[in-house]
Motif scaffolding. Structure first.
Motif, PDB file in Angstrom:
ATOM      1  N   GLN A  86      -3.896 -10.560  13.601  1.00 36.91           N
ATOM      2  CA  GLN A  86      -4.896 -11.037  14.558  1.00 36.91           C
ATOM      3  C   GLN A  86      -6.182 -10.227  14.478  1.00 36.91           C
ATOM      4  N   ARG A  87      -6.091  -8.938  14.176  1.00 36.53           N
ATOM      5  CA  ARG A  87      -7.309  -8.139  13.980  1.00 36.53           C
ATOM      6  C   ARG A  87      -8.093  -8.649  12.780  1.00 36.53           C
ATOM      7  N   PHE A  88      -7.376  -8.977  11.714  1.00 34.20           N
ATOM      8  CA  PHE A  88      -8.065  -9.465  10.519  1.00 34.20           C
ATOM      9  C   PHE A  88      -8.767 -10.789  10.795  1.00 34.20           C
ATOM     10  N   GLN A  89      -8.171 -11.618  11.642  1.00 35.46           N
ATOM     11  CA  GLN A  89      -8.789 -12.906  11.950  1.00 35.46           C
ATOM     12  C   GLN A  89     -10.132 -12.755  12.663  1.00 35.46           C
ATOM     13  N   ASN A  90     -10.401 -11.609  13.214  1.00 37.51           N
ATOM     14  CA  ASN A  90     -11.670 -11.377  13.905  1.00 37.51           C
ATOM     15  C   ASN A  90     -12.719 -10.705  13.025  1.00 37.51           C
ATOM     16  N   THR A  91     -12.397 -10.474  11.751  1.00 31.44           N
ATOM     17  CA  THR A  91     -13.334  -9.800  10.866  1.00 31.44           C
ATOM     18  C   THR A  91     -14.362 -10.774  10.299  1.00 31.44           C
ATOM     19  N   ALA A  92     -15.497 -10.237   9.913  1.00 33.73           N
ATOM     20  CA  ALA A  92     -16.556 -11.056   9.319  1.00 33.73           C
ATOM     21  C   ALA A  92     -16.092 -11.664   7.994  1.00 33.73           C
ATOM     22  N   ARG A  93     -15.298 -10.906   7.219  1.00 29.25           N
ATOM     23  CA  ARG A  93     -14.827 -11.412   5.921  1.00 29.25           C
ATOM     24  C   ARG A  93     -13.983 -12.662   6.101  1.00 29.25           C
ATOM     25  N   TRP A  94     -13.093 -12.660   7.112  1.00 32.78           N
ATOM     26  CA  TRP A  94     -12.244 -13.820   7.338  1.00 32.78           C
ATOM     27  C   TRP A  94     -13.052 -15.016   7.832  1.00 32.78           C
ATOM     28  N   LYS A  95     -13.980 -14.775   8.747  1.00 37.36           N
ATOM     29  CA  LYS A  95     -14.802 -15.862   9.260  1.00 37.36           C
ATOM     30  C   LYS A  95     -15.670 -16.464   8.154  1.00 37.36           C
ATOM     31  N   GLU A  96     -16.139 -15.623   7.248  1.00 33.70           N
ATOM     32  CA  GLU A  96     -16.907 -16.110   6.106  1.00 33.70           C
ATOM     33  C   GLU A  96     -16.022 -16.946   5.181  1.00 33.70           C
ATOM     34  N   THR A  97     -14.787 -16.501   4.984  1.00 37.34           N
ATOM     35  CA  THR A  97     -13.849 -17.246   4.142  1.00 37.34           C
ATOM     36  C   THR A  97     -13.579 -18.631   4.717  1.00 37.34           C
ATOM     37  N   LEU A  98     -13.350 -18.709   6.013  1.00 44.53           N
ATOM     38  CA  LEU A  98     -13.093 -20.000   6.649  1.00 44.53           C
ATOM     39  C   LEU A  98     -14.292 -20.934   6.537  1.00 44.53           C
ATOM     40  N   ALA A  99     -15.474 -20.375   6.711  1.00 45.98           N
ATOM     41  CA  ALA A  99     -16.685 -21.194   6.613  1.00 45.98           C
ATOM     42  C   ALA A  99     -16.855 -21.744   5.202  1.00 45.98           C
ATOM     43  N   THR A 100     -16.581 -20.911   4.197  1.00 48.19           N
ATOM     44  CA  THR A 100     -16.741 -21.329   2.804  1.00 48.19           C
ATOM     45  C   THR A 100     -15.693 -22.360   2.414  1.00 48.19           C
ATOM     46  N   THR A 101     -14.432 -22.108   2.768  1.00 46.93           N
ATOM     47  CA  THR A 101     -13.376 -23.039   2.367  1.00 46.93           C
ATOM     48  C   THR A 101     -13.502 -24.375   3.083  1.00 46.93           C
ATOM     49  N   SER A 102     -13.973 -24.371   4.316  1.00 47.36           N
ATOM     50  CA  SER A 102     -14.109 -25.631   5.056  1.00 47.36           C
ATOM     51  C   SER A 102     -15.125 -26.560   4.417  1.00 47.36           C
ATOM     52  N   GLN A 103     -16.080 -25.993   3.693  1.00 45.70           N
ATOM     53  CA  GLN A 103     -17.082 -26.806   3.009  1.00 45.70           C
ATOM     54  C   GLN A 103     -16.492 -27.544   1.813  1.00 45.70           C
ATOM     55  N   ASN A 104     -15.372 -27.048   1.289  1.00 49.59           N
ATOM     56  CA  ASN A 104     -14.776 -27.631   0.087  1.00 49.59           C
ATOM     57  C   ASN A 104     -13.443 -28.319   0.346  1.00 49.59           C
ATOM     58  N   ALA A 105     -12.987 -28.339   1.592  1.00 43.84           N
ATOM     59  CA  ALA A 105     -11.675 -28.897   1.905  1.00 43.84           C
ATOM     60  C   ALA A 105     -11.794 -30.123   2.798  1.00 43.84           C
ATOM     61  N   ARG A 106     -10.923 -31.091   2.570  1.00 36.62           N
ATOM     62  CA  ARG A 106     -10.851 -32.276   3.429  1.00 36.62           C
ATOM     63  C   ARG A 106     -10.223 -31.923   4.774  1.00 36.62           C
ATOM     64  N   HIS A 107      -9.135 -31.153   4.708  1.00 41.91           N
ATOM     65  CA  HIS A 107      -8.421 -30.733   5.905  1.00 41.91           C
ATOM     66  C   HIS A 107      -7.939 -29.303   5.697  1.00 41.91           C
ATOM     67  N   SER A 108      -7.748 -28.596   6.798  1.00 43.21           N
ATOM     68  CA  SER A 108      -7.259 -27.226   6.684  1.00 43.21           C
ATOM     69  C   SER A 108      -6.636 -26.790   8.006  1.00 43.21           C
ATOM     70  N   PHE A 109      -5.827 -25.747   7.931  1.00 49.97           N
ATOM     71  CA  PHE A 109      -5.394 -25.047   9.136  1.00 49.97           C
ATOM     72  C   PHE A 109      -5.144 -23.590   8.791  1.00 49.97           C
ATOM     73  N   THR A 110      -5.231 -22.756   9.788  1.00 53.14           N
ATOM     74  CA  THR A 110      -4.872 -21.351   9.643  1.00 53.14           C
ATOM     75  C   THR A 110      -4.057 -20.936  10.858  1.00 53.14           C
ATOM     76  N   ILE A 111      -2.994 -20.183  10.610  1.00 57.97           N
ATOM     77  CA  ILE A 111      -2.116 -19.755  11.699  1.00 57.97           C
ATOM     78  C   ILE A 111      -1.673 -18.309  11.491  1.00 57.97           C
ATOM     79  N   SER A 112      -1.354 -17.665  12.591  1.00 57.60           N
ATOM     80  CA  SER A 112      -0.521 -16.468  12.573  1.00 57.60           C
ATOM     81  C   SER A 112       0.886 -16.924  12.914  1.00 57.60           C
ATOM     82  N   ALA A 113       1.872 -16.359  12.237  1.00 49.70           N
ATOM     83  CA  ALA A 113       3.249 -16.805  12.428  1.00 49.70           C
ATOM     84  C   ALA A 113       4.202 -15.629  12.303  1.00 49.70           C
TER      85      ALA A 113
END
Length: 223
Positions: A86-113
């Motif tokens: 959960q700490r990693f999910q709040n980092t700038a690197r992770w938020k940047e990754t989500l923003a980049t991948t969402s531009q190239n993906a039709r659908h996506s999800f991310t979870i902690s489990a």
């Protein structure tokens, strides 16, 4: 876990890869290399789909609002505990990754489990065939019971000696109840069993349907 639908392909068509997918895989593999150097990360691996095998649950026909999983890219990161994830999910690197991948993906999800059931650890250090099985069930309790019951078939008929069951921390984050993850050495270790073994339907698929449970399996390899 990050799951992405980048290329929509027929069940055997994943050998064709778009430049969008190539770009996504390159970025995620660079991220996992960075993550492996961190003290609170136990493992980080990127997978890409190989084939969609038989086994999709017929119960989905009764739940048309449940989206069929078509994720051809998955990144799985194992942290020392949920708090580290959960700490990693709040980092700038992770938020940047989500923003980049969402531009190239039709659908996506991310979870902690959390790992709620297991046969044994899944070895990501060597090549093989990796299953991510996206389950939907009306009842989590029944889903786990039917997984326990049918896991024995895979151990007996395919020699399966590893498996982990991912239970989302936030059940509302995705439409799937649990995600089963496991590994075989080769496609021939699993495909003949589910294609030609006459006990697969009555012991596995029928049990799923009788317990209001459906599986959506996809087989992957390390990217």
């Amino acid at each position: 876990m990050l799951a992405l639908e980048v290329d929509r392909r027929p069940p055997l068509g994943f050998f064709i890869q778009s430049r969008h997918k190539t770009r996504v895989l390159k970025g995620l593999k660079a991220l996992t290399q960075m993550l492996r150097s961190q003290n609170d990360v136990l493992d980080a691996t990127v997978f890409k789909a190989v084939v969609v095998p038989p086994g999709r649950g017929a119960f989905l026909n009764k739940r048309p609002n449940v989206p069929v999983a078509r994720f051809d890219v998955v990144m799985l990161v194992e942290f020392v505990d949920i708090e580290a994830a959960q700490r990693f999910q709040n980092t700038a690197r992770w938020k940047e990754t989500l923003a980049t991948t969402s531009q190239n993906a039709r659908h996506s999800f991310t979870i902690s489990a959390s790992n709620t059931r297991h046969i044994g650890p899944v070895d990501h250090t060597r090549d093989g065939v990796f299953l991510f099985n996206y389950f939907y069930a009306d009842s989590l309790e029944l889903n786990l019971k039917v997984w326990n019951y049918t896991a024995g078939w895979f151990q007996d008929q395919t020699g399966l000696d590893n498996s982990t069951v991912l239970l989302p921390i936030d059940a509302s984050a995705i439409p799937y109840t649990i995600i089963n993850h496991c590994r075989w050495d080769r496609l021939r270790d699993i495909l003949p069993a589910i294609l030609f073994n006459k006990t697969f339907k009555p012991f596995v698929l029928d049990n799923f349907e009788q317990n209001n449970t459906a599986a959506i399996p996809i087989l992957y390899k390390r990217a």
